[in-house]
Structure formats: structure tokens, C-alpha cells
Design a protein around this motif. Structure first.
Motif, PDB file in Angstrom:
ATOM      1  N   LYS A 198     -12.788 -25.348   1.649  1.00  0.00           N
ATOM      2  CA  LYS A 198     -13.113 -26.762   1.396  1.00  0.00           C
ATOM      3  C   LYS A 198     -14.240 -27.231   2.309  1.00  0.00           C
ATOM      4  O   LYS A 198     -14.991 -28.125   1.968  1.00  0.00           O
ATOM      5  CB  LYS A 198     -11.879 -27.642   1.642  1.00  0.00           C
ATOM      6  CG  LYS A 198     -10.720 -27.324   0.741  1.00  0.00           C
ATOM      7  CD  LYS A 198     -10.750 -28.137  -0.531  1.00  0.00           C
ATOM      8  CE  LYS A 198      -9.508 -27.815  -1.324  1.00  0.00           C
ATOM      9  NZ  LYS A 198      -9.161 -28.667  -2.384  1.00  0.00           N
ATOM     10  N   THR A 199     -14.342 -26.633   3.492  1.00  0.00           N
ATOM     11  CA  THR A 199     -15.388 -27.032   4.429  1.00  0.00           C
ATOM     12  C   THR A 199     -16.738 -26.412   4.069  1.00  0.00           C
ATOM     13  O   THR A 199     -17.744 -27.095   4.018  1.00  0.00           O
ATOM     14  CB  THR A 199     -15.005 -26.633   5.864  1.00  0.00           C
ATOM     15  OG1 THR A 199     -13.759 -27.237   6.199  1.00  0.00           O
ATOM     16  CG2 THR A 199     -16.059 -27.081   6.866  1.00  0.00           C
TER      17      THR A 199
ATOM     18  N   ARG B 169      -6.367 -11.089  14.056  1.00  0.00           N
ATOM     19  CA  ARG B 169      -7.204 -12.289  14.169  1.00  0.00           C
ATOM     20  C   ARG B 169      -7.796 -12.684  12.827  1.00  0.00           C
ATOM     21  O   ARG B 169      -8.709 -12.051  12.325  1.00  0.00           O
ATOM     22  CB  ARG B 169      -8.324 -12.028  15.173  1.00  0.00           C
ATOM     23  CG  ARG B 169      -7.814 -12.104  16.598  1.00  0.00           C
ATOM     24  CD  ARG B 169      -8.942 -12.051  17.578  1.00  0.00           C
ATOM     25  NE  ARG B 169      -9.926 -13.108  17.368  1.00  0.00           N
ATOM     26  CZ  ARG B 169     -10.961 -13.266  18.169  1.00  0.00           C
ATOM     27  NH1 ARG B 169     -11.155 -12.466  19.178  1.00  0.00           N
ATOM     28  NH2 ARG B 169     -11.823 -14.243  17.945  1.00  0.00           N
ATOM     29  N   TYR B 170      -7.303 -13.788  12.291  1.00  0.00           N
ATOM     30  CA  TYR B 170      -7.837 -14.241  11.011  1.00  0.00           C
ATOM     31  C   TYR B 170      -8.949 -15.272  11.194  1.00  0.00           C
ATOM     32  O   TYR B 170      -9.576 -15.698  10.250  1.00  0.00           O
ATOM     33  CB  TYR B 170      -6.722 -14.794  10.124  1.00  0.00           C
ATOM     34  CG  TYR B 170      -5.984 -15.967  10.707  1.00  0.00           C
ATOM     35  CD1 TYR B 170      -6.426 -17.262  10.478  1.00  0.00           C
ATOM     36  CD2 TYR B 170      -4.866 -15.778  11.501  1.00  0.00           C
ATOM     37  CE1 TYR B 170      -5.767 -18.342  11.031  1.00  0.00           C
ATOM     38  CE2 TYR B 170      -4.203 -16.852  12.064  1.00  0.00           C
ATOM     39  CZ  TYR B 170      -4.660 -18.131  11.827  1.00  0.00           C
ATOM     40  OH  TYR B 170      -4.018 -19.200  12.387  1.00  0.00           O
TER      41      TYR B 170
ATOM     42  N   GLN C 133     -13.254 -17.504   9.275  1.00  0.00           N
ATOM     43  CA  GLN C 133     -13.988 -18.756   9.501  1.00  0.00           C
ATOM     44  C   GLN C 133     -15.433 -18.473   9.925  1.00  0.00           C
ATOM     45  O   GLN C 133     -16.377 -19.091   9.439  1.00  0.00           O
ATOM     46  CB  GLN C 133     -13.243 -19.543  10.576  1.00  0.00           C
ATOM     47  CG  GLN C 133     -13.778 -20.917  10.871  1.00  0.00           C
ATOM     48  CD  GLN C 133     -12.872 -21.650  11.877  1.00  0.00           C
ATOM     49  OE1 GLN C 133     -11.784 -21.183  12.218  1.00  0.00           O
ATOM     50  NE2 GLN C 133     -13.321 -22.797  12.332  1.00  0.00           N
TER      51      GLN C 133
ATOM     52  N   VAL D  76      -3.300 -21.346   4.796  1.00  0.00           N
ATOM     53  CA  VAL D  76      -3.664 -22.737   5.109  1.00  0.00           C
ATOM     54  C   VAL D  76      -5.095 -22.800   5.649  1.00  0.00           C
ATOM     55  O   VAL D  76      -5.917 -23.617   5.223  1.00  0.00           O
ATOM     56  CB  VAL D  76      -2.678 -23.328   6.150  1.00  0.00           C
ATOM     57  CG1 VAL D  76      -3.220 -24.630   6.733  1.00  0.00           C
ATOM     58  CG2 VAL D  76      -1.313 -23.564   5.508  1.00  0.00           C
ATOM     59  N   THR D  77      -5.398 -21.892   6.598  1.00  0.00           N
ATOM     60  CA  THR D  77      -6.731 -21.892   7.202  1.00  0.00           C
ATOM     61  C   THR D  77      -7.801 -21.568   6.160  1.00  0.00           C
ATOM     62  O   THR D  77      -8.857 -22.197   6.134  1.00  0.00           O
ATOM     63  CB  THR D  77      -6.788 -20.876   8.358  1.00  0.00           C
ATOM     64  OG1 THR D  77      -5.717 -21.163   9.254  1.00  0.00           O
ATOM     65  CG2 THR D  77      -8.105 -20.962   9.095  1.00  0.00           C
TER      66      THR D  77
ATOM     67  N   GLU E 114      -7.817 -22.144   3.014  1.00  0.00           N
ATOM     68  CA  GLU E 114      -8.100 -23.280   2.146  1.00  0.00           C
ATOM     69  C   GLU E 114      -9.081 -24.233   2.838  1.00  0.00           C
ATOM     70  O   GLU E 114     -10.062 -24.675   2.243  1.00  0.00           O
ATOM     71  CB  GLU E 114      -6.811 -24.027   1.781  1.00  0.00           C
ATOM     72  CG  GLU E 114      -7.098 -25.115   0.761  1.00  0.00           C
ATOM     73  CD  GLU E 114      -5.928 -26.054   0.482  1.00  0.00           C
ATOM     74  OE1 GLU E 114      -4.867 -25.878   1.108  1.00  0.00           O
ATOM     75  OE2 GLU E 114      -6.102 -26.947  -0.363  1.00  0.00           O
ATOM     76  N   GLY E 115      -8.806 -24.508   4.125  1.00  0.00           N
ATOM     77  CA  GLY E 115      -9.699 -25.376   4.898  1.00  0.00           C
ATOM     78  C   GLY E 115     -11.101 -24.793   5.008  1.00  0.00           C
ATOM     79  O   GLY E 115     -12.092 -25.516   4.932  1.00  0.00           O
ATOM     80  N   ILE E 116     -11.177 -23.483   5.178  1.00  0.00           N
ATOM     81  CA  ILE E 116     -12.491 -22.831   5.292  1.00  0.00           C
ATOM     82  C   ILE E 116     -13.276 -23.003   3.991  1.00  0.00           C
ATOM     83  O   ILE E 116     -14.456 -23.358   4.001  1.00  0.00           O
ATOM     84  CB  ILE E 116     -12.316 -21.329   5.638  1.00  0.00           C
ATOM     85  CG1 ILE E 116     -11.756 -21.177   7.053  1.00  0.00           C
ATOM     86  CG2 ILE E 116     -13.636 -20.586   5.495  1.00  0.00           C
ATOM     87  CD1 ILE E 116     -11.316 -19.764   7.389  1.00  0.00           C
TER      88      ILE E 116
END
Lengths: 484, 425
Positions: A274-275, A230-231, A235, A267-268, A270-272
């Protein structure tokens, strides 16, 4: 600190939503017959049988079913109990083409062509699925005139990790609760399992490093978090850490120890970043190293003098905790490792120290016991710092130099089990102490599961085999620590 | 001049849910008062060549072509829609206030992105359901068909065994971490506010502001309508979505249990949308009940909001039989605007907005026998309706609603007085 098995990870992703689940683990083909092992679970109605048919002719096939308990599946997937979930081995007669086989449970059909399973040639591996009933299962297969040593077909959709399969085969020869478990483990099984594991973990592993944002120049602390399965925990942790201004001096390092997740993980992440904007470093391992190897890899990328080894399913209860831990650490003489209090989400104790304890279910072994587990923290809590025999690897603060001096976590605990108590023993051997900071309280969100004793599968056997490894290394020191 | 961006999870041109309509009404009212306002509505329509945005009507109404990538956390961070596209749009609009009417479908991280992109912008979030608290569509209604009184991760795990208590705890913490970026919350009901306070939002951080009603048009009081004199029957009506939580089966069962002499006195209309999207088993149940009550009940299907005043003007009583708590169902304000009393379940937002024996009548939620008794009562006591109608207070207008919002927006704005505003309109 026990890791979910490989199969569980695959299931969790794909099967959790379904009402009835049929899972095939292994297939063994013999002339005119076919042997399958697996399990069935139902979320709604009880289930007790499976029927098998030939999808091309719609005819029902003759079959013999052998059932056993899969406490591990019930525990991991949260089925209601044995009435709703069982493991099975089935011998099926008269099927011409494997691709046409269809199973039916509670009126729901499962074509074999949709299943991912392994073709094997040895009935021992199939029987090994039955755990304690393994010997009976082997007898069941033999009674149904299935000869061993047949050539396997090439229909396996996805092969399980071949090294893990070798280990499973070795473990099938052990009886978990027998008096001579330790003796038999020492008489060759441990050595052979270690042989397989050593070969795997000593392969060259050029890790890829990805940095998001600008990490602190001179961090006061490096946090190492291995990621397996579980990655999404990244987050949750980053969302929480980003509210804590102390993290401007903390270097956060996630170690992906699960190569199959690499793309979605990157991918996730990077989103984490940037958010939430909190900088962190990713170390992506090319192969699955296990808990010890992943931490060792992470520590080798740490730049701070102090490293905090942290599980991914830990969430702080309030900001400022890293600073508090470091402050306590610096205030203590002769400190080796500092641990923290870990609570379940309902504020009951998951960990407030660990100690060695005997367990009559596992003669000869020293188990890692968690005192007060499950009790309300308000009932049993203490303040300040207490000395402990051991502390969990889910949260350990120590000097990077000490970690490296003692060689880090021992990677020979296969898939990860007692490397934390082992590290504590290495530190104790150097004359240093293990402490718990009772004022630092974190949440540790382990999955729901049955107690160890009721589980009976290869993973439990592996845990006990790892325990024998610890015993081989440390028996006199363990007895000394317990005696103090 | 202060610039306000209103964010909604849907545009009422496509989705007529209460929250979308409330958000849009507020935006239109802001524009009517010449505020510098923008409306950003999430849509599932296909965009031009992968664009994140498109224009609707004029340049102040923008559609956001996006969706969440995690339905458990209402999360969206795997694509760049929020931290890339929304961020760029925010840098162009540079709003002083961002008023979220929802984060559902858009992604909860939109709040985080506003805070990171525009640190000084005031963020307001209107809470429309118990979405952050409850994974069961934000209903606080358990999967075993019981009302839920309090969030605990262990009970959530009982409702959804696939998720561990730890998963629910993580979900809670994730929402709470992002909610810390919100400057102020709005709840249309005290009941919903209290549920969020129990869950952990500070009492002071939430203002209760009812959804305002646009100016009523074309409403003819029931007393003057022609229908009553011609039929002499009492007309009950249901308005809203048809789904298992709206309790239409409770209403139909109540009607079915009435004796002939009462049924002859009644006309019941179901004005319900989305019936065909419901599960087959539920549709069957409703159809069966409709067959048993066809002498009394007419299923009229969906309606447009502009038709509502006319439909209400022919109605004696509105029935709201929901089996979940509700928040502030639009139909309450609409019925009261038309001066129609309401028969309702005695729980949650309904019990708060409709006072038993004052401007409506309560019955025990989910109990069709109890509803049947209330219906018998209104048939037998012909004076009851008139007494209750006299007590109906005029609902909050959209203008008053806007004035209350302006206060929490932190905008010093008194330029346009009430009188002048209506003249402009």
C-alpha cells in the motif's frame, strides 16, 4: 548463502538490546542434580563466571562450571570476543525446585523461569553444545555423577524443532577436523541425517498464495526471493524496486519459509504494497523447507520463462539491472546460468564467481571458494561477461524450463548449503556454461561473521556433512571442472 | 489559490522543540498573510475511539494520532495510519504543497504516501537534525563521546554493535529512496546542508533558510535595565533543554574552576527544561556541579517562550556550550533579537551562526578550561560586550523567512507587500 540457525533467529528478535545476555539451550535433570548448557555474553564489561542460587531461599548453590568458546555466538551477535562471551555447561547440586533457580552474571539476575530451553535425557546432546570439546564436556558431566538416561521433566517452555535436535545429536559424534571425517560421514551419519530430513521435507505442503496488486500479464522475468527470519528485507527491496520502471515487466515472488512469522509477515507486506505500490506475490509455506525447497516452491509459482533466484539481503546499486541481466543472458550462446557481481556495503567483493578449492582444515572436501572476497571491487574488477566454474545461489538467472528439467535445487542439502554449486554442476553436466555479468553490480548485505574455520558448532559440522553429500554426487565432475 | 499543508512531528502546545515551533510559526505566518494553509501535527494524545485525527483550535489545525512502528527506519507501514488514514485526509485537503518539517514519529513513508496520493503536489522537507544520517538521535555524536565527522556503515556499527554495517546501509538506501520523492529540501544552516550533501543529497536540492523570528515584543535593552546598576555583576544565562549533549556540565565545570575574585563578579542562570527526564547518573553529575557552584549558579527550571524576551533583557551573555554540532538553535536568533552576544562552542551550526570576535566568542567545544578563559576575559574587559553588541545583525524575521519559502513552494505570490502585511498585523 549459509542460513542463520534457528536459535539465532529467536535471539536476534528478543535479546539484542540487552547488555548482559544469558541463554540456556538444554537442561538435563538427574537425581539431586541438574545440568544446564548455554552461553553468556556481555556488551560492556568482560565476563567469566556465573553464580547460581535458589530464588526461594536466596542461598547460593554448589556448582561446577565447564567453559568453552562460542565463536558462533560471538560472530552472530557481535560480542567483543572470548573475554565477553563464553559457552558453558554447569552441574548444579542441591536444588529442590527447578522453577526457583536464578543465575547471576556481572550482578544481573536471570531467573530460569524466564528462559526458553529444552529438557533432554541424553548427556550427549548437552555435551554436543561444546563442539570440539564435546568429548571433554561429556567426561565433565560424568565426573559429576550425573547418570544418563534419566526421565526428563516437563518444564521445557518451548521445544526446539525435534528434527533439528535429532540431526544435532547425530552430528555430535563427528569430529570436524579429523582425517576420517568424510569416511565417518559416509559410514552412516549422512544417511541417518538424510533420513530425518527426507521425512520432514516430503510432508505435504499446501502453500498459501497472496497477491498484492496486479502482476504483469506477460512478465519478462520472475524473481524468486525466499524469506527466512528477517522479513524486513522485503521492505527494503520493494522500496528500491519501486523506483525502477523495468519492474513493470517483472514478477516479484516472495516465499515465506518461516511459518512462525506468517502473521507479521502478511501484515507488513500489505503495508509495504500500500505504501510503495509495487505489485508482488507471496507464497507462504506451511513448513520450513530450507533454501532449496523454498526456491523450488517459488519457481513453481513463476510465470515468466526466465527466473532470477535472489537472496533477500540483496539490494541493487542502480535501476535497470534486471533488464541488463536479461539482455546479457539472451546474448550468450550455450548459457546455463548467469550470475552477477555482489559487493558488501563498503564496495568490497562478496562474490564475483565461485570456484572449487581444497582446504587443509577439511581434508578430502572441495570447498566453494569466493575469489577476491573482501578486496576493493575497483582493484579487481573486470568488465563484460566472464565464464566461471560456479556462481552463487544468492543471485542466479536461468530458464525456468532448465531449472525444472534438472529438478531445481537439491533439497537434501540440510538447511541449505551447497545447492547452488550442485545446480551449477547439474547444468555443466548438460554441457551448458556458467557466466558472470561483471557489469551488473548488486549489494549483498551478509551479517558480519568469523571465517568458517574458527567456527565450531553443529552448524559447521552440518555444512561439512552437506559437502560430503555434494562429494558423493559429483566428485568426478568436480575434478574435471577444476582441471579445465 | 494555492493550498499549503505544513506537517510537524509535534504541536508546540505540547512539545516546544525548535522544529515544532519553527513549523508552527511558519504556518501562523502563512495564515496571517491569508494563505490557504493547514497544519498537521503528530501527537501522542489518545484519540477519540481509535480515530487517527482530531481538531485543535480551529479546523485548520489537525492532530494526527499516530506513532512509528520501527524506530531504526522511522518507519510506519504496519498500521494503515499513513497509507490509509493520511491518504484519505490528503484526498480531502488536496494541498498543492506539502511542507514536512519532520518525519520523525510520523513515519518516513508519509512522504511516499503524499507522492503516491497526489502525484503533482510539491513536497518540501525541512531537515532539522542529522536524523537520516545518524542513528544516535541524529546527533552525529558517537556513542563513545566523540564527534562524528562522516557517515559510514562500518562506523555506525561501531556505535551500535547490534546492527550490522549492512543494516546501516539498508537504512541509508531506504531514506535515500524515499527522499527522491521530495522536490526540495530546506536546511536552517549551511553546516547541516553540507552534512546532507556529503551523505548524498544533491547540493542544488537544498536551500538554506534560517528559522524566522516572530516580531520581538517587550525586549528592553540590557543597558537600560535596573539590575546591572544594582548588582554590578555580569549575568550569563543558558536557555534550552537540559540533556547530556547541551554541555551544561562544561559550563558548570568552567564556573567551578574560576577563582573567587571572578566568581564574585558573576551570576549564572540555567533556564533548562526536562531535567527530571534525564538519566539518574547524569542528573547526579549536574547536581554535584550545581552544589559546587551554588554561590554563582541558579537553576531556574523551564520557561515559557513568551517569558524569553524579559529573561533575555536581564542577561549580559548567553552561553551555548553544546558538545554536539547543533543545527540552528532557536536561542541564537532569540538572543540576537534581544541584542545579547553569545559565548559558544566552536563547532557546527553554532560556529556558523555566531562569528567569533564579531557578535560572540568561541571556545573549544567540550573544553571547560577554554570556556573559563573566555569568561575571565569578559570579566576583565568591560568594553568587549559593547563592541560585540554593535555588530549583531538583526535576525531574519518570520516574514522574510516566509517569503523565501514562498519561492521554493513555487507559488507566484506577491499580492501582499511587506508594508501592508505589517499593517494587517
Amino acid at each position: 548463502m549459509r542460513r542463520p540457525a534457528l536459535w539465532a533467529k529467536q535471539l536476534l528478535r528478543s535479546k539484542l538490546q540487552k547488555k548482559v545476555i544469558l541463554n540456556i539451550d538444554y537442561m538435563l535433570q538427574a537425581p539431586g542434580k541438574m545440568v544446564l548448557s548455554g552461553w553468556v555474553g556481555s556488551r560492556t564489561d568482560p565476563t567469566s563466571s556465573i553464580s547460581w542460587s535458589d530464588g526461594s531461599t536466596k542461598s547460593t548453590l554448589e556448582s561446577e562450571l565447564f567453559k568453552f568458546t562460542r565463536a558462533d555466538v560471538i560472530g552472530q551477535l557481535g560480542f567483543q570476543g572470548e573475554t565477553h562471551c563464553f559457552g558453558f555447561i554447569v552441574v548444579i547440586d542441591g536444588l529442590t525446585d527447578v522453577a526457583n533457580l536464578v543465575a547471576s552474571v556481572n550482578g544481573k539476575s536471570f531467573p530460569l523461569s524466564n528462559q526458553k530451553f529444552n529438557s533432554v535425557t541424553s548427556p550427549n546432546i548437552v555435551a554436543g553444545q561444546a563442539g570440539e570439546k564435546g568429548a571433554l564436556a561429556l567426561k565433565f558431566i560424568e565426573q559429576n555423577d550425573v547418570a544418563s538416561g534419566q526421565i526428563a521433566t516437563t518444564t521445557a517452555a518451548i521445544s526446539l524443532d525435534p528434527e533439528i535436535m535429532k540431526i544435532q545429536t547425530e552430528l555430535a559424534t563427528l569430529n570436524l577436523h579429523s582425517e576420517d571425517f568424510v569416511e565417518r560421514a559416509r559410514a552412516g551419519v549422512l544417511e541417518r541425517v538424510h533420513g530425518v530430513w527426507k521425512k520432514r521435507t516430503s510432508k505435504p505442503n499446501p502453500a498459501r498464495v497472496v497477491t498484492h496488486g496486479v502482476l504483469p500479464n506477460d512478465p519478462a522475468l520472475s524473481i524468486i526471493v525466499p524469506i527466512y527470519g528477517r522479513y524486513d528485507f522485503v521492505q527494503h527491496q520493494v522500496a528500491s524496486f519501486s523506483h525502477d520502471e523495468n519492474f513493470s515487466k517483472v514478477e516479484v515472488i516472495y516465499v515465506l519459509d518461516d511459518p512462525s512469522l506468517k502473521h507479521e509477515f502478511l501484515v507488513t507486506c500489505e503495508g509495504i504494497f500500500k505504501t510503495f505500490g509495487l505489485p508482488f506475490k507471496l507464497v507462504v509455506s506451511r513448513q520450513n523447507l530450507g533454501f532449496a525447497g523454498a526456491n523450488n516452491l517459488g519457481v513453481s509459482h513463476a510465470r515468466a520463462e526466465k527466473v532470477l533466484l535472489l537472496n533477500s539481503d540483496i539490494l541493487p546499486s542502480k535501476p535497470g539491472w534486471t533488464q541488463d541481466l536479461v539482455k546479457t543472458f539472451d546474448s550468450l550462446d550455450n548459457i546455463g546460468i548467469l550470475g552477477a557481481v555482489l559487493l558488501y556495503e563498503d564496495n568490497s567483493v562478496q562474490h564475483m564467481a565461485m570456484e572449487f578449492r581444497r582446504d587443509s582444515s577439511f581434508p578430502g572436501l572441495w570447498m566453494n571458494h569466493h575469489p577476491c572476497k573482501g578486496m576493493p571491487w575497483d582493484l579487481v574488477k573486470s568488465r563484460g561477461v566472464t565464464k566461471a566454474q560456479l556462481t552463487t545461489g544468492a543471485c542466479m538467472l536461468l530458464e525456468k524450463s532448465l531449472y525444472e528439467e534438472v529438478g531445481g535445487f537439491d533439497p537434501m542439502y540440510v538447511l541449505g548449503d551447497f545447492e547452488d554449486s550442485d545446480l551449477c554442476l547439474k547444468v555443466i553436466e548438460k554441457g551448458l556454461n556458467i557466466y558472470i555479468d561483471n557489469d551488473v553490480v548488486l549489494y549483498h548485505l551478509e551479517r558480519l561473521s568469523q571465517g568458517l574455520v574458527s567456527e565450531d558448532n553443529w552448524k559447521t559440522k552440518l555444512t561439512m556433512l552437506n559437502n560430503v553429500h555434494q562429494l558423493n554426487k559429483w566428485e568426478p565432475l568436480i575434478e574435471q571442472v577444476v582441471g579445465e | 489559490m494555492n493550498r499549503i499543508l505544513v506537517v510537524s512531528h509535534g504541536h508546540p502546545d505540547f512539545n516546544k522543540g525548535g522544529a515544532e515551533v519553527a513549523a508552527y510559526n511558519l504556518f501562523k505566518e502563512l495564515r496571517r498573510h491569508c494563505h490557504d494553509a493547514y497544519f498537521l501535527a503528530r501527537t501522542e494524545l489518545l484519540p477519540h475511539g481509535g480515530a487517527a485525527f482530531s481538531q485543535r483550535k480551529d479546523s485548520r489545525e489537525i492532530l494526527f494520532h499516530t506513532k512509528m512502528d520501527d524506530g531504526f527506519l522511522f518507519s510506519s507501514l504496519k498500521t494503515k495510519h499513513l497509507w490509509g488514514d493520511l491518504r484519505e485526509l490528503l484526498l480531502k485537503i488536496k494541498p498543492d504543497v506539502v511542507h514536512f518539517h519532520h518525519y520523525f514519529q510520523i513515519g518516513i513513508e508519509a512522504i511516499e504516501v503524499v507522492r503516491k496520493t497526489l502525484p503533482n503536489t510539491r513536497i518540501i522537507l525541512t531537515l532539522h537534525e542529522y536524523l537520516a544520517i545518524c542513528h544516535n538521535n541524529g546527533l552525529m555524536y558517537k556513542t563513545n563521546d566523540k564527534l562524528c565527522y562522516q557517515y559510514t556503515p562500518r562506523d555506525c556499527n561501531n556505535c551500535f554493535p547490534d546492527k550490522s554495517p549492512g543494516d546501516f546501509f539498508l537504512r541509508e538506501q531506504y531514506f535515500k529512496n524515499i527522499f527522491r520523492r521530495v522536490d526540495h529540501f530546506v536546511s536552517p544552516s549551511r553546516f547541516l546542508k553540507n552534512r546532507y550533501v556529503d551523505w548524498g543529497v544533491s547540493e542544488k536540492a537544498i536551500s538554506v533558510i534560517e528559522n524566522g523570528q516572530p516580531k520581538p515584543e517587550g525586549i528592553i535593552a540590557r543597558e537600560n535595565s535596573v539590575e546591572r546598576s544594582s548588582s554590578g555583576k555580569i549575568k550569563l544565562a543558558f536557555f534550552g533543554q537540559v540533556n547530556p549533549y547541551k554541555g551544561i556540565d562544561v559550563l558548570l565545570s568552567a564556573i567551578a574552576s574560576l577563582g573567587k575574585k571572578y566568581r564574585e563578579r558573576l551570576v549564572v542562570e540555567i533556564h533548562g527544561a526536562n531535567f527530571n527526564n534525564q538519566r539518574g547518573e547524569y542528573q547526579e553529575k549536574i547536581k554535584r556541579l550545581l552544589r559546587r557552584t551554588r554561590d554563582v549558579v541558579t537553576f531556574c527550571g523551564s520557561y515559557e517562550s513568551h517569558e524569553l524576551p524579559r529573561l533575555l533583557s536581564g542577561t549580559d551573555w548567553v552561553v551555548i556550550p553544546s558538545i554536539w554540532w547543533e543545527n540552528s538553535p532557536m536561542v541564537i536568533q532569540e538572543a540576537f533579537t534581544a541584542r545579547v552576544p553569545i559565548i559558544t562552542s566552536d563547532i557546527g551550526g553554532m560556529a556558523e551562526k555566531i562569528k567569533d570576535e564579531v557578535d560572540g566568542l568561541h571556545f573549544r567545544a567540550g573544553k571547560h578550561q577554554d570556556l573559563a578563559e573566555v569568561i575571565v576575559r569578559i570579566i576583565e574587559d568591560s568594553t568587549l560586550r559593547g563592541k560585540l553588541v554593535d555588530n549583531i545583525a538583526p535576525p531574519l524575521t518570520i516574514e522574510e523567512c516566509l517569503n523565501q519559502h514562498i519561492k521554493i513552494y513555487g507559488i507566484k505570490y506577491h499580492a501582499v507587500q511587506k508594508q501592508e502585511a505589517s499593517e494587517i498585523a
